[in-house]
Scaffold this active site. Structure first.
Site, mmCIF file in Angstrom:
data_model
loop_
_atom_site.group_PDB
_atom_site.id
_atom_site.type_symbol
_atom_site.label_atom_id
_atom_site.label_comp_id
_atom_site.label_asym_id
_atom_site.label_seq_id
_atom_site.Cartn_x
_atom_site.Cartn_y
_atom_site.Cartn_z
ATOM 1 N N ARG A 170 35.414 -9.187 33.621
ATOM 2 C CA ARG A 170 35.643 -7.804 34.037
ATOM 3 C C ARG A 170 37.108 -7.536 34.338
ATOM 4 O O ARG A 170 37.445 -6.425 34.752
ATOM 5 C CB ARG A 170 34.854 -7.547 35.321
ATOM 6 N N ARG B 278 19.277 -0.039 44.212
ATOM 7 C CA ARG B 278 20.384 -0.922 44.597
ATOM 8 C C ARG B 278 21.332 -0.187 45.537
ATOM 9 O O ARG B 278 21.614 0.992 45.325
ATOM 10 C CB ARG B 278 21.160 -1.349 43.335
ATOM 11 N N ARG C 58 18.160 4.660 38.555
ATOM 12 C CA ARG C 58 17.680 3.293 38.309
ATOM 13 C C ARG C 58 16.876 2.771 39.509
ATOM 14 O O ARG C 58 17.243 2.977 40.657
ATOM 15 C CB ARG C 58 18.865 2.359 38.070
ATOM 16 N N LYS D 294 23.916 -2.439 29.562
ATOM 17 C CA LYS D 294 24.205 -3.841 29.199
ATOM 18 C C LYS D 294 23.054 -4.768 29.615
ATOM 19 O O LYS D 294 22.601 -5.591 28.836
ATOM 20 C CB LYS D 294 25.500 -4.330 29.887
ATOM 21 N N ARG E 242 32.689 2.762 41.504
ATOM 22 C CA ARG E 242 32.477 1.753 40.451
ATOM 23 C C ARG E 242 33.049 2.234 39.122
ATOM 24 O O ARG E 242 33.597 1.442 38.355
ATOM 25 C CB ARG E 242 30.975 1.464 40.308
HETATM 26 P P1 AP5 Z 1 21.330 -1.070 33.013
HETATM 27 O O1 AP5 Z 1 20.833 -1.805 31.812
HETATM 28 O O2 AP5 Z 1 20.987 -1.617 34.353
HETATM 29 O O3 AP5 Z 1 22.915 -0.834 32.884
HETATM 30 P P2 AP5 Z 1 24.110 -1.855 33.133
HETATM 31 O O4 AP5 Z 1 25.158 -1.518 32.149
HETATM 32 O O5 AP5 Z 1 23.594 -3.269 33.141
HETATM 33 O O6 AP5 Z 1 24.526 -1.378 34.574
HETATM 34 P P3 AP5 Z 1 24.908 -2.181 35.901
HETATM 35 O O7 AP5 Z 1 25.045 -1.173 36.988
HETATM 36 O O8 AP5 Z 1 23.922 -3.293 36.169
HETATM 37 O O9 AP5 Z 1 26.256 -2.737 35.524
HETATM 38 P P4 AP5 Z 1 27.346 -3.125 36.472
HETATM 39 O O10 AP5 Z 1 28.213 -3.750 35.467
HETATM 40 O O11 AP5 Z 1 27.964 -2.125 37.317
HETATM 41 O O12 AP5 Z 1 26.570 -4.011 37.570
HETATM 42 P P5 AP5 Z 1 26.543 -5.560 37.825
HETATM 43 O O13 AP5 Z 1 25.222 -5.908 38.336
HETATM 44 O O14 AP5 Z 1 27.099 -6.304 36.664
HETATM 45 O O15 AP5 Z 1 20.809 0.439 32.896
HETATM 46 C C1 AP5 Z 1 21.035 1.383 33.946
HETATM 47 C C2 AP5 Z 1 19.826 2.336 34.040
HETATM 48 O O16 AP5 Z 1 19.737 3.114 32.857
HETATM 49 C C3 AP5 Z 1 18.479 1.616 34.190
HETATM 50 O O17 AP5 Z 1 17.662 2.382 35.046
HETATM 51 C C4 AP5 Z 1 17.884 1.611 32.784
HETATM 52 O O18 AP5 Z 1 16.474 1.636 32.804
HETATM 53 C C5 AP5 Z 1 18.485 2.903 32.205
HETATM 54 N N1 AP5 Z 1 18.789 2.790 30.780
HETATM 55 C C6 AP5 Z 1 19.371 1.742 30.152
HETATM 56 N N2 AP5 Z 1 19.542 2.009 28.836
HETATM 57 C C7 AP5 Z 1 19.052 3.269 28.651
HETATM 58 C C8 AP5 Z 1 18.974 4.123 27.499
HETATM 59 N N3 AP5 Z 1 19.407 3.723 26.294
HETATM 60 N N4 AP5 Z 1 18.449 5.355 27.666
HETATM 61 C C9 AP5 Z 1 18.006 5.766 28.878
HETATM 62 N N5 AP5 Z 1 18.048 5.012 30.002
HETATM 63 C C10 AP5 Z 1 18.574 3.779 29.892
HETATM 64 O O19 AP5 Z 1 27.644 -5.694 38.988
HETATM 65 C C11 AP5 Z 1 27.403 -5.193 40.293
HETATM 66 C C12 AP5 Z 1 28.581 -5.550 41.193
HETATM 67 O O20 AP5 Z 1 28.727 -6.989 41.236
HETATM 68 C C13 AP5 Z 1 29.956 -5.052 40.716
HETATM 69 O O21 AP5 Z 1 30.203 -3.720 41.140
HETATM 70 C C14 AP5 Z 1 30.890 -6.071 41.389
HETATM 71 O O22 AP5 Z 1 31.038 -5.778 42.753
HETATM 72 C C15 AP5 Z 1 30.117 -7.373 41.277
HETATM 73 N N6 AP5 Z 1 30.427 -8.106 40.041
HETATM 74 C C16 AP5 Z 1 29.581 -8.399 39.029
HETATM 75 N N7 AP5 Z 1 30.202 -9.062 38.049
HETATM 76 C C17 AP5 Z 1 31.512 -9.190 38.455
HETATM 77 C C18 AP5 Z 1 32.653 -9.766 37.848
HETATM 78 N N8 AP5 Z 1 32.593 -10.325 36.619
HETATM 79 N N9 AP5 Z 1 33.822 -9.710 38.528
HETATM 80 C C19 AP5 Z 1 33.884 -9.175 39.770
HETATM 81 N N10 AP5 Z 1 32.828 -8.584 40.388
HETATM 82 C C20 AP5 Z 1 31.646 -8.598 39.731
#
Ligand code: AP5
Length: 213
Positions: A88, A160, A127, A13, A171
Site C-alpha cells: 500500500r 466494521r 458493507r 478487492k 481512508r
Molecule cells: P470489498 O470486496 O470488501 O472491497 P475491498 O476493496 O476489499 O475493500 P476494503 O475496505 O476491505 O479495502 P481496504 O483496502 O480499505 O481494507 P483492508 O481490510 O485492506 O467490497 C466492499 C463492499 O462492496 C462489500 O459490501 C461488497 O459486498 C460490495 N461489493 C463488492 N464488489 C461489488 C460489486 N461489483 N458490486 C456491488 N457491490 C460490491 O484494510 C483496512 C485497514 O487495515 C486499512 O485502513 C489500514 O489501516 C490497515 N491496513 C491493511 N493493509 C495495510 C497495509 N498493507 N499497510 C498499512 N496498513 C494496512
C-alpha cells in the site's frame, strides 16, 4: 502465480480475491484480515494496529511487511497467492520485491480495481461482515438470506468500525496520497492490469478472468 490486488477501499478487492482463491486454490493474503485477527486475539500488534485502523490511517510499514514476510513462506503459498491490500506504499512494494527475489519468485500482475470515489462511499457504508468466518455482504447488492445474519454460520453481522462515513473519507484521502503512487510503480514495471470495478459482481469477475488469460 503471484497477484497484487490494488485499488481504493471498497472497490471489491476482497470479494474478488475470495472468488479467485476458491477457483484456483491460491490463498488470499489480506493484511487487513490479518490485522483484524490480531485485534480480535488481543495481541500487542493488534492493539498497535487498532489505533491506526480506527482512524483510517495506514499501519506502519514495518508491521505489515513483517506479517507478509512470514506468511508467503508458508507451504500453501508455493503454487501462488493473491496479495489483497498489500503493498500500500512504495516502501512496502520495494520490500515485497526484495522479499520475493530472495525466494526466487516474482509478481506476475498488479490488478488495479478502478472505481470513482463517489461510488465507493456507498459500497463501504453498506458493507456488513461476519465476525466469525469473514463472509462479506452488502445491504443492497449482496444481501444475506436473513437480514443481519451470516448465511454460512448464522452469526450476527457487524459493520466494521472503519466503515463509518467520517473514517471512510479519511481512508480515501490516505489511498490517494499513499497508495495511488503504486499505479505508476507497477505501470513502469509493465505489471499493471486495470479492470473496471464499477460493475456488477459477476462482470468484475469476468473482467478479472479476461486480464488473467
Ligand atoms: P470489498 O470486496 O470488501 O472491497 P475491498 O476493496 O476489499 O475493500 P476494503 O475496505 O476491505 O479495502 P481496504 O483496502 O480499505 O481494507 P483492508 O481490510 O485492506 O467490497 C466492499 C463492499 O462492496 C462489500 O459490501 C461488497 O459486498 C460490495 N461489493 C463488492 N464488489 C461489488 C460489486 N461489483 N458490486 C456491488 N457491490 C460490491 O484494510 C483496512 C485497514 O487495515 C486499512 O485502513 C489500514 O489501516 C490497515 N491496513 C491493511 N493493509 C495495510 C497495509 N498493507 N499497510 C498499512 N496498513 C494496512
Amino acid at each position: 502465480m503471484i497477484l497484487v490486488f490494488l485499488g481504493p477501499p471498497g472497490s471489491g478487492k476482497g470479494t474478488q480475491a475470495k472468488r479467485l482463491s476458491s477457483q484456483r486454490s491460491w490463498p488470499q493474503l489480506s493484511t487487513g484480515d490479518m490485522l483484524r485477527a490480531a485485534i480480535q486475539a488481543g495481541t500487542s500488534l493488534g492493539r498497535e494496529a487498532k489505533s491506526f485502523m480506527d482512524q483510517g490511517a495506514l499501519v506502519p510499514d514495518s508491521v505489515v511487511i513483517g506479517l507478509i514476510g512470514e506468511r508467503v513462506k508458508q507451504a500453501d503459498c508455493a503454487a501462488g497467492f493473491i496479495l489483497d491490500g498489500f503493498p500500500r506504499t512504495i516502501p512496502q512494494a520495494e520490500a515485497l520485491d526484495s522479499l520475493l527475489s530472495g525466494l526466487g519468485r516474482q509478481i506476475q500482475s498488479a490488478i488495479l480495481f478502478e472505481m470513482p470515489d463517489s461510488l465507493l462511499v456507498g459500497r463501504l457504508a453498506g458493507r456488513r461482515t461476519c465476525p466469525q468466518d469473514g463472509s462479506m455482504y452488502h445491504v443492497e447488492s449482496a444481501r444475506p438470506k436473513k437480514d443481519g445474519v451470516c448465511d454460512q454460520c448464522g452469526t450476527a453481522l457487524i459493520q466494521r468500525p472503519d466503515d463509518q462515513e467520517e473514517v471512510i473519507s479519511n481512508r480515501l484521502k490516505v489511498y490517494h496520497r499513499q497508495t495511488e503512487p503504486l499505479v505508476g510503480y507497477y505501470r513502469e514495471r509493465q505489471l499493471l492490469r486495470p479492470i473496471r470495478a464499477d460493475q456488477g459482481l459477476d462482470q468484475v469477475t469476468q473482467g478479472l478472468a479476461e486480464v488473467l488469460k
